[in-house]
Enzyme design. Structure first.
Site, PDB file in Angstrom:
ATOM      1  CG  ASP A  52       1.774   1.968  -3.383  1.00 22.66           C
ATOM      2  OD1 ASP A  52       0.483   1.610  -3.883  1.00 22.66           O
ATOM      3  OD2 ASP A  52       1.897   2.853  -2.647  1.00 22.66           O
ATOM      4  CD  GLU A 222      -3.298   6.798  -6.899  1.00 22.97           C
ATOM      5  OE1 GLU A 222      -3.105   7.957  -6.066  1.00 22.97           O
ATOM      6  OE2 GLU A 222      -3.651   5.851  -6.326  1.00 22.97           O
TER       7      GLU A 222
END
Length: 500
Positions: A52, A222
């Site tokens: 991420d 997401e």
């Protein structure tokens, strides 16, 4: 200075491309900007399991803030990495931890950095809440320096509940040209955008009085990310399951920071020859240029643990209409960062330094990348430094282990005796072809292998006429790497790419 918008070089500036650096010269300043085709010193570009990644540029330094890729209970701290050239990275450990957040316990995710008014803000998700009765969500921390330490800014989550079905995770903060800050976030297949007030620690409202505006594009899972280029807004997001091979990145474009956002294409997906589970990205624009990189995490082919994710970046290109071309993962390593991350060795003593990868004299020592190419071109600069044998490239390798010919696959090498050799191994050696050419001891030569189906060609220095050309279909795919036989050697500028 941020990583989210692009400017063009001033007309009064001159540009020179030298060694992968764009030197921008003006009457009053000279700065070097990284212009590469990928992470030329190899992906992963930092050591460790991370995911991420979000990015910013602070005072000419590139910053990457990732999630620590461990089990939920172990995700209590965040590290950061910084670099002036996107090659040599400095680790800044523990820039934020749950010890500094009274309400956070675990699952510290997806840090999103931004600077405003001399303060550095880091937005984060914590506790992976599953419903509105649980404590957690998106928080904000603040520091006086990019490396922290960051402290909880408001003592509670900034967003603590589900709105429009969006789990409060995976936030990204974008400041538009007019100074308005937005946060894009969401999991569970829903995405929202909110306005941030100038204090950066409270939420504003839209013209219709709402706070949370749903912007969910098709196939959203997401990992929202927003950037702006040439007046257009680009929303990127991740699709698929984060532990699965289908994890990938898609994007939409809009004339407004709040959309609508309609999916245009998938731009980054797994490559079965390079890596799986490639997603949750950010984007870096080299200031003063139209050079862009997509920074993301991916899972090595041989790894089955869902948390074994690594950081990578590749060049991102645009077509004339502003759409993004699909990103091809590149496999390169020039060892300019002084390490050999991503390589696994079998025999011999290997070390990286001074821009080369070295191995002592060994009977069959090899180093492999975690790849699985079938039809490809593989090349490297090869220097035999001592010994009576040869050094070169191994390819389509399976079953590697320590030992002279302890693998299944092919090998092409050069020797100071003036011999070029190609053969295959399967716990024993079968020679497939040889050639003669002048090779001075200690001299460096460019060695290339092109393998398409059963056709294998070996080139040395002259990349138009093969020194050896054979037909052998024994092995069809496998890992790529380098090897020595009864020699010490060094390697540089390793590259593997699909055959064209």
């Amino acid at each position: 200075m941020t990583a989210r918008t692009t400017g063009l070089l001033a007309k009064s500036s001159a540009t020179l491309l030298v060694g992968g650096l764009l030197a921008m010269l003006s009457p009053s300043t000279a700065v070097a900007a990284p212009v590469y085709g990928t992470s030329e010193a190899g992906n992963p570009f930092v050591d460790g399991w991370y995911a991420d990644p979000d990015t910013e540029i602070y005072d000419g330094r590139y910053w990457v803030f990732p999630t620590t890729s461990k089990s939920y209970d172990e995700q209590t701290r965040l590290d950061a990495f910084s670099s002036t050239d996107m090659v040599n990275w400095t680790k800044h450990p523990d820039v934020l931890s749950t010890a500094n957040i009274s309400w956070a316990e675990y699952a510290l995710w997806a840090p999103a950095p931004v600077e405003r008014n001399g303060k550095y803000y880091l937005y984060f998700a914590a506790n992976d809440i599953q419903n509105d009765s649980q404590l957690g969500g998106i928080g904000v921390a603040v520091a006086d320096r990019p490396e922290g330490p960051y402290k909880d800014a408001i003592g509670r989550p900034l967003i603590s509940q589900f709105h429009n079905g969006a789990q409060p995770i995976d936030q990204d903060v974008f400041i538009d040209d007019d100074g308005q800050a937005y946060m894009y976030y969401g999991g569970w297949h829903h995405a929202n955008v909110v306005k941030l007030n100038p204090d950066m620690t409270s939420l504003g409202t839209f013209a219709d009085g709402s706070t949370y505006k749903e912007i969910t594009p098709d196939n959203y899972t997401e990992g929202s990310f927003m950037f702006k280029r040439n007046g257009r807004y680009y929303l990127m997001w991740s699709e698929g399951g984060w532990t699965g091979p289908d994890y990938s990145v898609s994007y939409a474009m809009s004339d407004s920071p709040t959309g609508p956002f309609r999916k245009i294409d998938k731009v980054l997906a797994q490559d079965p020859a390079v890596a799986r589970g490639s997603g949750h990205n950010s984007v870096v624009n080299v200031p003063g240029t139209d050079v862009w990189y997509i920074v993301y995490h991916r899972r090595p082919l041989s790894e089955t643990d869902g948390n074994h994710r690594q950081l990578a970046y590749d060049r991102m290109y645009f077509d004339a209409d502003g759409t993004i071309r699909r990103v091809q993962m590149q496999v390169r390593d020039n060892f300019a960062d002084g390490n050999a991350l991503g390589w696994k060795t079998y025999g011999g003593s290997w070390s990286a330094g001074d821009g080369r990868y070295r191995v002592n004299r060994s009977q069959g020592g090899k180093a492999l990348l975690d790849t699985n190419f079938a039809d490809f071109t593989q090349e490297a600069d090869v220097t035999v430094t001592s010994g009576g044998g040869d050094a070169g490239l191994v390819f389509r390798v399976t079953r590697p282990s320590v030992g002279l010919d302890s693998y299944s696959g092919y090998y092409a090498g050069i020797s100071p005796s003036g011999k070029v050799v190609l053969g295959r191994a399967n716990d024993n050696w079968t020679e497939l072809g040889t050639a003669r050419m002048p090779i001075a001891p200690g001299s460096s030569h460019r060695l290339r292998v092109t393998a398409v189906g059963s056709s294998i060609k070996v080139y040395v220095d002259d990349m138009t006429t093969p020194r050896i050309s054979v037909t052998d279909g024994t092995y069809r795919s496998g890992a790529s790497g380098v090897r020595v036989f009864d020699a010490a050697a060094s390697f540089d500028n390793v590259a593997v790419s699909p055959a064209q």
